[in-house]
Design a protein around this motif. Structure first.
Motif, PDB file in Angstrom:
ATOM      1  N   PRO A 264       7.856  13.189  11.665  1.00 38.61           N
ATOM      2  CA  PRO A 264       7.132  13.369  12.409  1.00 38.61           C
ATOM      3  C   PRO A 264       5.516  12.245  11.845  1.00 38.61           C
ATOM      4  N   PHE A 265       4.813  13.238  10.488  1.00 36.06           N
ATOM      5  CA  PHE A 265       3.592  13.129   9.979  1.00 36.06           C
ATOM      6  C   PHE A 265       3.111  11.921   9.525  1.00 36.06           C
ATOM      7  N   ARG A 266       4.385  11.027   9.588  1.00 37.64           N
ATOM      8  CA  ARG A 266       4.601   9.460   8.975  1.00 37.64           C
ATOM      9  C   ARG A 266       3.395   8.434   9.442  1.00 37.64           C
ATOM     10  N   SER A 267       3.211   8.855  11.251  1.00 34.58           N
ATOM     11  CA  SER A 267       1.970   7.241  11.302  1.00 34.58           C
ATOM     12  C   SER A 267       0.442   8.341  10.588  1.00 34.58           C
ATOM     13  N   GLN A 268       0.290   9.819  10.246  1.00 32.17           N
ATOM     14  CA  GLN A 268      -0.648  10.763   9.744  1.00 32.17           C
ATOM     15  C   GLN A 268      -0.757   9.435   8.642  1.00 32.17           C
ATOM     16  N   ALA A 269      -0.292   9.755   8.045  1.00 24.90           N
ATOM     17  CA  ALA A 269      -0.010   8.759   6.494  1.00 24.90           C
ATOM     18  C   ALA A 269      -0.806   7.962   6.879  1.00 24.90           C
ATOM     19  N   ASP A 270      -0.337   6.908   7.515  1.00 21.62           N
ATOM     20  CA  ASP A 270      -0.882   5.770   7.265  1.00 21.62           C
ATOM     21  C   ASP A 270      -2.179   5.066   8.149  1.00 21.62           C
ATOM     22  N   GLU A 271      -2.579   6.276   8.871  1.00 20.12           N
ATOM     23  CA  GLU A 271      -3.436   6.422   9.234  1.00 20.12           C
ATOM     24  C   GLU A 271      -4.853   6.803   8.209  1.00 20.12           C
ATOM     25  N   LEU A 272      -4.363   7.726   7.691  1.00 20.09           N
ATOM     26  CA  LEU A 272      -5.365   8.123   6.711  1.00 20.09           C
ATOM     27  C   LEU A 272      -5.340   6.857   5.138  1.00 20.09           C
ATOM     28  N   ALA A 273      -4.195   6.370   5.027  1.00 25.38           N
ATOM     29  CA  ALA A 273      -4.133   5.101   4.232  1.00 25.38           C
ATOM     30  C   ALA A 273      -5.095   3.804   4.760  1.00 25.38           C
ATOM     31  N   ALA A 274      -4.659   4.183   5.478  1.00 27.92           N
ATOM     32  CA  ALA A 274      -5.535   2.345   6.045  1.00 27.92           C
ATOM     33  C   ALA A 274      -7.044   3.042   5.939  1.00 27.92           C
ATOM     34  N   SER A 275      -7.803   4.934   6.439  1.00 27.73           N
ATOM     35  CA  SER A 275      -9.118   4.685   6.933  1.00 27.73           C
ATOM     36  C   SER A 275      -9.539   5.070   5.327  1.00 27.73           C
ATOM     37  N   LEU A 276      -8.750   4.599   5.164  1.00 23.14           N
ATOM     38  CA  LEU A 276      -9.570   5.383   2.997  1.00 23.14           C
ATOM     39  C   LEU A 276      -9.885   4.135   2.666  1.00 23.14           C
ATOM     40  N   SER A 277      -8.577   2.800   3.070  1.00 21.24           N
ATOM     41  CA  SER A 277      -8.733   1.641   2.131  1.00 21.24           C
ATOM     42  C   SER A 277      -9.637   0.884   2.949  1.00 21.24           C
ATOM     43  N   GLY A 278     -10.389   1.261   4.105  1.00 28.08           N
ATOM     44  CA  GLY A 278     -10.764   0.713   4.489  1.00 28.08           C
ATOM     45  C   GLY A 278     -12.054   0.927   3.970  1.00 28.08           C
ATOM     46  N   ARG A 279     -12.838   2.026   3.713  1.00 31.89           N
ATOM     47  CA  ARG A 279     -13.763   2.488   2.845  1.00 31.89           C
ATOM     48  C   ARG A 279     -13.798   2.363   1.556  1.00 31.89           C
ATOM     49  N   GLY A 280     -12.904   1.539   0.699  1.00 35.59           N
ATOM     50  CA  GLY A 280     -12.951   0.929  -0.578  1.00 35.59           C
ATOM     51  C   GLY A 280     -12.528   1.778  -1.306  1.00 35.59           C
ATOM     52  N   VAL A 281     -11.443   3.008  -0.781  1.00 36.30           N
ATOM     53  CA  VAL A 281     -11.186   4.102  -1.706  1.00 36.30           C
ATOM     54  C   VAL A 281      -9.540   3.519  -1.893  1.00 36.30           C
ATOM     55  N   PRO A 282      -9.100   4.293  -3.712  1.00 35.47           N
ATOM     56  CA  PRO A 282      -8.019   2.999  -3.834  1.00 35.47           C
ATOM     57  C   PRO A 282      -7.030   4.451  -3.658  1.00 35.47           C
ATOM     58  N   VAL A 283      -5.712   3.614  -3.269  1.00 36.68           N
ATOM     59  CA  VAL A 283      -4.943   4.282  -2.421  1.00 36.68           C
ATOM     60  C   VAL A 283      -3.431   3.707  -3.097  1.00 36.68           C
ATOM     61  N   THR A 284      -2.426   4.769  -3.107  1.00 41.83           N
ATOM     62  CA  THR A 284      -1.294   4.398  -3.197  1.00 41.83           C
ATOM     63  C   THR A 284      -0.726   5.000  -2.539  1.00 41.83           C
ATOM     64  N   SER A 285       1.016   4.315  -1.865  1.00 43.02           N
ATOM     65  CA  SER A 285       1.228   4.895  -1.097  1.00 43.02           C
ATOM     66  C   SER A 285       2.810   4.822  -1.054  1.00 43.02           C
ATOM     67  N   LEU A 286       3.544   5.912  -0.576  1.00 42.39           N
ATOM     68  CA  LEU A 286       4.955   5.704  -0.806  1.00 42.39           C
ATOM     69  C   LEU A 286       5.347   6.362   0.137  1.00 42.39           C
ATOM     70  N   THR A 287       5.765   5.476   1.534  1.00 43.89           N
ATOM     71  CA  THR A 287       6.128   5.843   2.601  1.00 43.89           C
ATOM     72  C   THR A 287       8.162   5.435   3.036  1.00 43.89           C
ATOM     73  N   TRP A 288       8.502   4.995   1.657  1.00 46.28           N
ATOM     74  CA  TRP A 288      10.482   4.569   2.152  1.00 46.28           C
ATOM     75  C   TRP A 288      10.998   4.090   3.448  1.00 46.28           C
ATOM     76  N   ASP A 289       9.501   2.655   4.028  1.00 53.00           N
ATOM     77  CA  ASP A 289      10.500   2.246   4.779  1.00 53.00           C
ATOM     78  C   ASP A 289      11.744   1.902   4.039  1.00 53.00           C
ATOM     79  N   GLY A 290      12.879   1.539   5.284  1.00 57.09           N
ATOM     80  CA  GLY A 290      14.269   1.229   5.089  1.00 57.09           C
ATOM     81  C   GLY A 290      15.606   1.952   4.098  1.00 57.09           C
ATOM     82  N   THR A 291      15.409   3.044   4.419  1.00 58.95           N
ATOM     83  CA  THR A 291      15.978   4.684   4.059  1.00 58.95           C
ATOM     84  C   THR A 291      17.116   5.018   5.120  1.00 58.95           C
TER      85      THR A 291
END
Length: 326
Positions: A264-291
């Motif tokens: 259920p916290f998947r959307s929280q990870a997506d929101e943080l990744a987008a927020s950081l990326s929008g500020r120019g912070v390097p982000v590496t995400s592993l979220t496993w779409d398609g399993t």
């Protein structure tokens, strides 16, 4: 685990057990959380553990009067070493349960890869409410920055990481180091300089208090009631401090974020990744779409899953890349 939490808390609410006090609900959640093992290690874990030395119970003095002391358990390669990176790990448990030993097998595996891992035992809610755990984590990070060379580590190669509730604490801790306004509002001073905080590792955490209530995570209200002291956590005066999506600046450290596709916290990870990326912070995400939506909360600790092994490899790769990038 999530289904069991939903059932027992639904029954407790129907019985009116925690309409006035958070204690009954917190006790139920704690019991469910601690009923099973957090980590399913790989088959060769025992041989891995033999390459690591454990130092238990390093006392971290309370940073402010009235705040309890905390402790660190340190894990490091058994062979003589100097200049290793340091990872401060903060365990999960909904702010109200578990301990550093819950993730002992995982941090042992990290240490075997060439890291000093400091596993934090912080004070749990509802007995210790926000910002006690954050204060203790900040004091632990300060200790590591000051004493790293004492245990063969490099104080300029510091990382913070955590899982679930521990990921929230770790994410906010990193924000405190890089956002003076946040640090001032919490009443803390940054423990280390931003340049020495090389990266952040976040597993399946919560990062935005404005949106987390809609994800349907069982017992979320109980966790946050216990942690903040406010039955309606959204009314907590300092609730915005907990939203790393809002408090992170462009100085926030590079971040590795991973979450299961059925968490259920998947959307929280997506929101943080987008927020950081929008500020120019390097982000590496592993979220496993398609399993097939089969990777649940804290899948990272179940090494019977190939995806957990991949997440471990990617975590170590991230730490290594940030350790070399001086």
């Amino acid at each position: 685990m999530l289904g069991a939490l939903a059932i027992v808390l639904g029954a407790a609410a129907a019985a009116g057990l925690y309409q006035v006090s958070v204690q009954p609900g917190a006790a139920i959640v704690k019991a469910v959380f601690e009923a099973g093992s957090e980590v399913t290690p790989p088959a060769d874990y025992e041989s891995i553990a033999q390459t690591v030395t454990e130092t238990r119970g390093v006392v971290i003095t309370a940073p402010t009067p009235g705040t309890p002391d905390s402790t660190l358990n340190l894990y490091a390669p058994s062979i003589p070493h100097t200049g290793l990176p340091v990872v401060l790990w903060i365990h999960g448990g909904g702010f109200i349960s578990s301990s550093a030993d819950t993730v002992k097998q995982y941090v042992t595996m990290l240490a075997a890869q060439g890291y000093v891992v400091a596993n934090l035992d912080y004070s749990l809610a509802p007995d210790a409410r926000y910002p006690v755990a954050l204060e203790q984590a900040n004091a632990a990070l300060s200790y590591l920055g000051t004493h790293a060379t004492d245990f063969g580590a490099d104080p300029s190669l510091l990382f913070v990481g955590g899982d679930s509730a521990g990921a929230q604490i770790a994410s906010e801790l990193a924000a405190v180091q890089t956002n003076r306004a946040l640090a001032d509002s919490v009443g803390l001073a940054a423990a280390v300089t931003p340049v020495d905080l090389r990266g952040v590792v976040l597993f399946c955490g919560l990062y935005d208090m404005q949106t987390v209530g809609s994800i349907g995570f069982p017992a979320l209200r109980t966790y946050l009631w216990a942690y903040t002291g406010a039955r309606d956590y959204s009314s907590f005066a300092a609730v915005d401090q907990l939203s790393t999506t809002q408090t992170a600046t462009n100085a926030y450290p590079p971040t590795f974020i991973t979450v299961g596709d059925a968490d259920p916290f998947r959307s929280q990870a997506d929101e943080l990744a987008a927020s950081l990326s929008g500020r120019g912070v390097p982000v590496t995400s592993l979220t496993w779409d398609g399993t097939g939506d089969r990777l649940g909360h804290e899948y990272q600790f179940d090494f019977s899953l190939p995806e957990a092994n991949t997440a471990f490899t990617d975590t170590v790769r991230f730490l290594a890349s940030r350790s070399e990038n001086r």
